[in-house]
Design an enzyme around this catalytic site. Structure first.
Site, PDB file in Angstrom:
ATOM      1  N   GLY A  51      82.699  14.775  63.822  1.00  0.00           N
ATOM      2  CA  GLY A  51      81.381  15.359  63.573  1.00  0.00           C
ATOM      3  C   GLY A  51      81.369  16.600  62.699  1.00  0.00           C
ATOM      4  O   GLY A  51      80.481  17.439  62.830  1.00  0.00           O
ATOM      5  N   ASN A  56      80.717  16.735  59.464  1.00  0.00           N
ATOM      6  CA  ASN A  56      79.524  16.677  58.606  1.00  0.00           C
ATOM      7  C   ASN A  56      78.261  16.965  59.416  1.00  0.00           C
ATOM      8  O   ASN A  56      77.347  17.640  58.932  1.00  0.00           O
ATOM      9  CB  ASN A  56      79.423  15.317  57.916  1.00  0.00           C
ATOM     10  CG  ASN A  56      80.297  15.263  56.685  1.00  0.00           C
ATOM     11  OD1 ASN A  56      79.993  15.894  55.673  1.00  0.00           O
ATOM     12  ND2 ASN A  56      81.414  14.543  56.773  1.00  0.00           N
ATOM     13  N   MET A  80      80.651   4.622  62.602  1.00  0.00           N
ATOM     14  CA  MET A  80      81.557   3.545  62.199  1.00  0.00           C
ATOM     15  C   MET A  80      81.024   2.143  62.463  1.00  0.00           C
ATOM     16  O   MET A  80      81.682   1.162  62.138  1.00  0.00           O
ATOM     17  CB  MET A  80      82.915   3.718  62.900  1.00  0.00           C
ATOM     18  CG  MET A  80      83.621   5.016  62.546  1.00  0.00           C
ATOM     19  SD  MET A  80      83.865   5.207  60.765  1.00  0.00           S
ATOM     20  CE  MET A  80      85.227   4.067  60.511  1.00  0.00           C
ATOM     21  N   HIS A 113      79.680   9.231  52.164  1.00  0.00           N
ATOM     22  CA  HIS A 113      80.878   8.405  52.005  1.00  0.00           C
ATOM     23  C   HIS A 113      81.899   9.180  51.178  1.00  0.00           C
ATOM     24  O   HIS A 113      81.549   9.789  50.156  1.00  0.00           O
ATOM     25  CB  HIS A 113      80.515   7.086  51.298  1.00  0.00           C
ATOM     26  CG  HIS A 113      81.705   6.194  51.106  1.00  0.00           C
ATOM     27  ND1 HIS A 113      82.279   5.492  52.150  1.00  0.00           N
ATOM     28  CD2 HIS A 113      82.451   5.936  50.015  1.00  0.00           C
ATOM     29  CE1 HIS A 113      83.325   4.819  51.689  1.00  0.00           C
ATOM     30  NE2 HIS A 113      83.448   5.067  50.405  1.00  0.00           N
ATOM     31  N   GLU A 137      73.953  -3.538  52.405  1.00  0.00           N
ATOM     32  CA  GLU A 137      75.346  -3.651  51.923  1.00  0.00           C
ATOM     33  C   GLU A 137      76.106  -2.367  52.241  1.00  0.00           C
ATOM     34  O   GLU A 137      75.649  -1.268  51.905  1.00  0.00           O
ATOM     35  CB  GLU A 137      75.359  -3.862  50.403  1.00  0.00           C
ATOM     36  CG  GLU A 137      76.743  -4.171  49.882  1.00  0.00           C
ATOM     37  CD  GLU A 137      76.935  -3.787  48.418  1.00  0.00           C
ATOM     38  OE1 GLU A 137      78.081  -3.665  47.984  1.00  0.00           O
ATOM     39  OE2 GLU A 137      75.917  -3.590  47.727  1.00  0.00           O
ATOM     40  N   ASP A 184      77.995   0.855  52.190  1.00  0.00           N
ATOM     41  CA  ASP A 184      78.255   1.855  51.141  1.00  0.00           C
ATOM     42  C   ASP A 184      77.633   1.450  49.796  1.00  0.00           C
ATOM     43  O   ASP A 184      78.101   1.884  48.737  1.00  0.00           O
ATOM     44  CB  ASP A 184      79.766   2.095  50.953  1.00  0.00           C
ATOM     45  CG  ASP A 184      80.441   2.528  52.250  1.00  0.00           C
ATOM     46  OD1 ASP A 184      79.787   3.207  53.043  1.00  0.00           O
ATOM     47  OD2 ASP A 184      81.609   2.160  52.464  1.00  0.00           O
TER      48      ASP A 184
HETATM   49  C1  GRF Z   1      83.648  11.649  56.495  1.00  0.00           C
HETATM   50  O1  GRF Z   1      84.714  11.647  55.588  1.00  0.00           O
HETATM   51  C2  GRF Z   1      82.504  10.828  55.993  1.00  0.00           C
HETATM   52  O2  GRF Z   1      82.370  10.852  54.606  1.00  0.00           O
HETATM   53  C3  GRF Z   1      82.882   9.439  56.440  1.00  0.00           C
HETATM   54  O3  GRF Z   1      83.470   9.610  57.709  1.00  0.00           O
HETATM   55  C4  GRF Z   1      84.023  10.918  57.789  1.00  0.00           C
HETATM   56  C5  GRF Z   1      83.424  11.564  58.985  1.00  0.00           C
HETATM   57  O4  GRF Z   1      83.991  12.832  59.248  1.00  0.00           O
HETATM   58  N1  GRF Z   1      81.734   8.563  56.445  1.00  0.00           N
HETATM   59  P1  GRF Z   1      83.261  13.805  60.244  1.00  0.00           P
HETATM   60  O5  GRF Z   1      83.132  13.082  61.573  1.00  0.00           O
HETATM   61  O6  GRF Z   1      81.926  14.162  59.671  1.00  0.00           O
HETATM   62  O7  GRF Z   1      84.165  14.995  60.348  1.00  0.00           O
END
Ligand code: GRF
Length: 235
Positions: free
Chosen positions: A16, A18, A94, A113, A147, A149
């Site tokens: 988490g 991001n 995921m 992404h 689709e 990404d």
């Molecule tokens: C990030 O690299 C994001 O781009 C990808 O999954 C990762 C998640 O990392 N979709 P976090 O859980 O936000 O640290």
């Protein structure tokens, strides 16, 4: 003047970071969105505790508690509805979402992404970039489409690939860029400065190269938004 903030639910599966970047950005009084909930499909996602510590509603909706993927997804969407969201941010979520779910949230759900899309969709992007010999890498925030990404691109940040890079060092450089790019993209979306125009995103902003040698595109500080051009597009 009091701003009306868009209500954002963040979907995660893991650490988490991001999500944390979005929460931190949303603390600014002029940020046009607030993070009102965090939902994980995994009970052990580190991000849940971080969100909880920030006083944000954080819940796990585990797929193993449901008979089918459809039931699980329906439970996730119910939880989003109960919290009440205008926008959804996927941040390391995921699970693939069904086309029906995605269509219901068209123009209102975004994802980050770790590659310069449309290159390197899917997993293990840093390893594949190193193998490819590419000299630049980066990250992308895009609208979610059915689709994986593959949705319309909102914003990208590029970073250099160094000769001495390994997967970890490259991932760390990209992650730093992700943490700047995602709040920027959410801000643009919540302020109505970008619009979905079929397969593409309409905006009139240009990018910048900053002190960290990242190319940020678009950069809202660079050019006023062409409101008339935007008015021709409906989200
Ligand atoms: C990030 O690299 C994001 O781009 C990808 O999954 C990762 C998640 O990392 N979709 P976090 O859980 O936000 O640290």
């Amino acid at each position: 003047m009091k701003i009306v903030r868009k209500r954002v639910v963040v979907l995660i599966s893991g650490r988490g970071s991001n999500m944390q970047a979005l929460i931190a950005a949303a603390k600014a009084p002029d940020f046009p969105a607030e993070i009102v909930g965090v939902i994980s499909d995994r009970a052990n996602a580190g991000g849940l505790a971080l969100a909880h510590a920030e006083g944000i509603k954080a819940l796990a909706v585990k797929s193993s508690d449901f008979a089918s993927g459809e039931d699980h997804e329906a439970a996730i969407e119910r939880a989003i509805g109960e919290i009440g969201a205008d926008l959804i941010c996927l941040a390391g979520y995921m699970k693939l979402l069904s086309a029906e779910f995605v269509h219901r949230w068209t123009g209102r759900m975004i994802n980050i992404h770790p590659s310069l899309l449309p290159l390197f969709k899917g997993l293990d992007t840093h390893r594949r970039v190193l193998q490819s010999g590419m000299r630049v890498h980066g990250c992308t925030v895009h609208f979610v489409s059915p689709e994986m990404d593959g949705g319309p691109i909102i914003a990208q940040a590029a970073v250099p690939v160094a000769n001495h890079d390994n997967e970890d060092s490259l991932a760390a450089r990209v992650l730093k860029a992700e943490h700047r790019l995602y709040p920027l993209a959410l801000r643009l979306l919540a302020e109505g400065k970008i619009k979905l125009d079929g397969e593409r995103v309409a905006n009139s902003l240009i990018g910048q190269v900053d002190d960290d040698q990242m190319i940020l595109s678009p950069d809202p500080s660079k050019e006023p938004v062409d409101v008339e051009a935007l008015a021709r597009f409906t989200p």
